[in-house]
Design a protein around this motif. Structure first.
Motif, PDB file in Angstrom:
ATOM      1  N   THR A  34     -11.861  19.591  25.688  1.00 55.13           N
ATOM      2  CA  THR A  34     -13.168  20.191  25.388  1.00 55.13           C
ATOM      3  C   THR A  34     -13.198  20.808  23.998  1.00 55.13           C
ATOM      4  O   THR A  34     -14.268  20.925  23.387  1.00 55.13           O
ATOM      5  N   THR A  35     -12.045  21.212  23.505  1.00 52.81           N
ATOM      6  CA  THR A  35     -11.999  21.910  22.213  1.00 52.81           C
ATOM      7  C   THR A  35     -12.277  20.972  21.047  1.00 52.81           C
ATOM      8  O   THR A  35     -12.881  21.358  20.049  1.00 52.81           O
ATOM      9  N   GLY A  50      -1.095  29.052  33.125  1.00 56.77           N
ATOM     10  CA  GLY A  50      -2.202  28.638  32.287  1.00 56.77           C
ATOM     11  C   GLY A  50      -1.851  27.651  31.193  1.00 56.77           C
ATOM     12  O   GLY A  50      -2.732  27.194  30.455  1.00 56.77           O
ATOM     13  N   GLN A  65      -3.527  24.729  26.642  1.00 58.09           N
ATOM     14  CA  GLN A  65      -4.047  25.662  27.616  1.00 58.09           C
ATOM     15  C   GLN A  65      -4.902  24.874  28.607  1.00 58.09           C
ATOM     16  O   GLN A  65      -5.571  23.916  28.228  1.00 58.09           O
ATOM     17  N   ILE A  66      -4.889  25.278  29.872  1.00 56.50           N
ATOM     18  CA  ILE A  66      -5.645  24.519  30.866  1.00 56.50           C
ATOM     19  C   ILE A  66      -7.135  24.535  30.556  1.00 56.50           C
ATOM     20  O   ILE A  66      -7.865  23.586  30.867  1.00 56.50           O
ATOM     21  N   THR A  67      -7.594  25.586  29.869  1.00 57.82           N
ATOM     22  CA  THR A  67      -9.020  25.666  29.503  1.00 57.82           C
ATOM     23  C   THR A  67      -9.389  24.664  28.412  1.00 57.82           C
ATOM     24  O   THR A  67     -10.575  24.490  28.098  1.00 57.82           O
ATOM     25  N   ASP A  68      -8.394  24.012  27.811  1.00 59.70           N
ATOM     26  CA  ASP A  68      -8.670  22.989  26.793  1.00 59.70           C
ATOM     27  C   ASP A  68      -9.217  21.708  27.414  1.00 59.70           C
ATOM     28  O   ASP A  68      -9.736  20.845  26.688  1.00 59.70           O
ATOM     29  N   GLU A  71     -13.427  20.013  33.258  1.00 61.70           N
ATOM     30  CA  GLU A  71     -13.258  20.543  34.619  1.00 61.70           C
ATOM     31  C   GLU A  71     -12.533  19.564  35.540  1.00 61.70           C
ATOM     32  O   GLU A  71     -11.664  19.969  36.330  1.00 61.70           O
ATOM     33  N   GLN A  74      -8.879  19.678  34.796  1.00 60.07           N
ATOM     34  CA  GLN A  74      -8.294  20.929  35.260  1.00 60.07           C
ATOM     35  C   GLN A  74      -7.978  20.850  36.753  1.00 60.07           C
ATOM     36  O   GLN A  74      -6.924  21.302  37.199  1.00 60.07           O
ATOM     37  N   LYS A  78      -4.167  21.131  38.525  1.00 55.83           N
ATOM     38  CA  LYS A  78      -3.794  22.096  39.559  1.00 55.83           C
ATOM     39  C   LYS A  78      -3.307  21.399  40.823  1.00 55.83           C
ATOM     40  O   LYS A  78      -2.338  21.824  41.454  1.00 55.83           O
TER      41      LYS A  78
END
Length: 441
Positions: A34-35, A50, A65-68, A71, A74, A78
């Motif tokens: 996403t970044t 994370g 990072q998982i936020t990269d 959804e 992600q 997990k």
């Protein structure tokens, strides 16, 4: 011709049953960041706190990072992470190879029938329609066989090569330990004597005392630098009761926690306060992982390397698999230590080559350095306990043991020409002497 068309329709309807899943190679997973809105291709390695580790087609490991991730990715991370943790837990998930189903056996039988029938008819009548039947029959056999051969293969994790330079730094912290390497192994050379005290605490003693060993040159310890995960790991309960299963970073070999009679050497008093004792060749070795070396190598560093190439660490709070190990952040494998039997390396997780001259349970990994008996092997001295051991100078030692509340002393030494002399001092002060020289090889 009508029969031929029916068979073709039948095969087309059942194509999913025969085709290879994913073809002959499994592509790397695509990940969307996403970044940067970038699409990358890589294998999932690990997810913790994370942070996500991926390995690309060049075996380069990258962290994110998982936020990269989007959804969907992600969620995949997990789920995959939970599955891996279940593998590293106390209950190991095993996938049994698929066998040929009854339906596929029927198809194979049909193929054989068509092939046999067509050959017979070709010989008799030489009609092209039977050639078609034969081709179809051969096709059925090949497709079903290919499917089942492919599905029966056990998938093994590919692990990166060891960092040889890093391994050398651990071993070369210790005086007298040297290393060299080639394309396949890191070789560890030493005289087989640690720089700590030995023998004190043994209550089940076979009257052996530690002397120097020639673990040098072609007789050095060999640790694989390109370890591979074994499809069928060897249990150390029913294998490898002979020879070393690991090498401590101070150059001392580590044997199976079980002696060659299948007994827990620690539980029956055969080991000293450092987890070691002497073998029939007066060769000092450990049967427990030498956790006392942790202070010298530093926290978080290995205290040994198994003979399959994977490192041995101290205790951990992480979940371990049935072999007392786990996958690490580098995409490789490592063993850990626990307080009770089997203590470490419950199974040899990596591939090893066995000495063909040995048989289970007294088989051993090859290559394995040689030792040579100096004195005749003696029987256990029942009731004896080793209470003191000290260095008297270069290549000279004194061992004291207690028997029936009396103390006995063995002073021994050797010179540069490998002449060994022993003095046995009795409680009343009388003594006897023995001298030995190693036999020619």
């Amino acid at each position: 011709m009508k029969n031929t068309l029916l068979i073709i329709v039948f095969l087309l309807l059942n194509t999913p049953l025969f085709s290879h899943e994913g073809g002959h190679g499994i592509p790397l997973k695509q990940w969307e960041l996403t970044t940067t809105n970038e699409i990358i291709q890589a294998d999932f390695i690990n997810y913790e706190n994370g942070e996500v580790w991926l390995m690309d087609s060049n075996h380069t490991i990258q962290s994110f990072q998982i936020t990269d991730f989007v959804e969907a990715d992600q969620k995949y991370i997990k789920t995959k992470s939970e599955f891996i943790h279940s593998l590293n837990g106390s209950e190991t998930i095993k996938v049994a190879p698929q066998s040929v189903s009854s339906f596929n056996w029927a198809l194979i039988a049909l193929g054989i029938f068509l092939l046999s029938f067509s050959v017979f008819k070709l010989i008799k009548q030489k009609k092209a329609v039977y050639l078609t039947h034969g081709v179809l029959g051969l096709g059925v056999i090949l497709i079903v066989s290919c499917k089942n051969t492919n599905s029966a293969k056990t998938s093994t994790v590919q692990v990166p090569a060891n960092d040889v330079s890093l391994m050398q730094t651990f071993f070369e912290k210790f005086d007298g330990v040297t290393t060299h390497s080639d394309d396949n192994y890191l070789y560890v050379s030493s005289n087989g004597l640690p720089d700590h005290d030995m023998m004190v605490g043994i209550t089940n003693w076979q009257q052996q005392v530690p002397i120097n060993q020639n673990y040098t040159g072609d007789n050095s310890w060999a640790i694989p630098t390109h370890p591979k995960m074994a499809e069928n790991p060897l249990s150390t309960k029913t294998n490898l009761l002979k020879g070393a299963i690991a090498v401590a970073v101070n150059g001392i070999p580590i044997f199976n926690p079980l002696n060659n009679r299948g007994e827990d050497a620690n539980a029956i008093g055969e080991l000293d306060n450092w987890g070691g004792h002497c073998g029939r060749a007066d060769d000092y070795h450990y049967h427990l992982p030498p956790l006392h070396l942790q202070d010298q190598v530093g926290a978080g560093n290995p205290v040994a390397y198994a003979v399959d190439g994977f490192p041995v660490y101290g205790k951990t709070t992480d979940k371990l698999d049935e072999y007392l190990g786990k996958m690490n952040l580098h995409g490789s494998y490592q063993y850990h230590t626990i307080d009770e039997y089997p203590y470490f390396i419950a199974g040899m997780r990596g591939e090893v080559k066995l000495d063909p001259k040995t048989e289970a349970p007294e088989n051993q990994v090859s290559p394995q350095p040689r030792t040579q008996e100096l004195r005749p092997a003696l029987r256990p001295l029942r009731g004896a306990e080793i209470i003191d051991f000290e260095s008297l100078g270069d290549n000279a030692y004194s061992l004291t043991y207690s028997l029936d509340s009396k103390e006995y002393i063995i002073n021994y030494k050797w010179d540069s020409d490998d002449n060994y002399s022993y003095e046995f001092i009795n409680p009343d002060g009388t003594s006897s002497f023995e001298t030995y020289k190693p036999r020619e090889k």
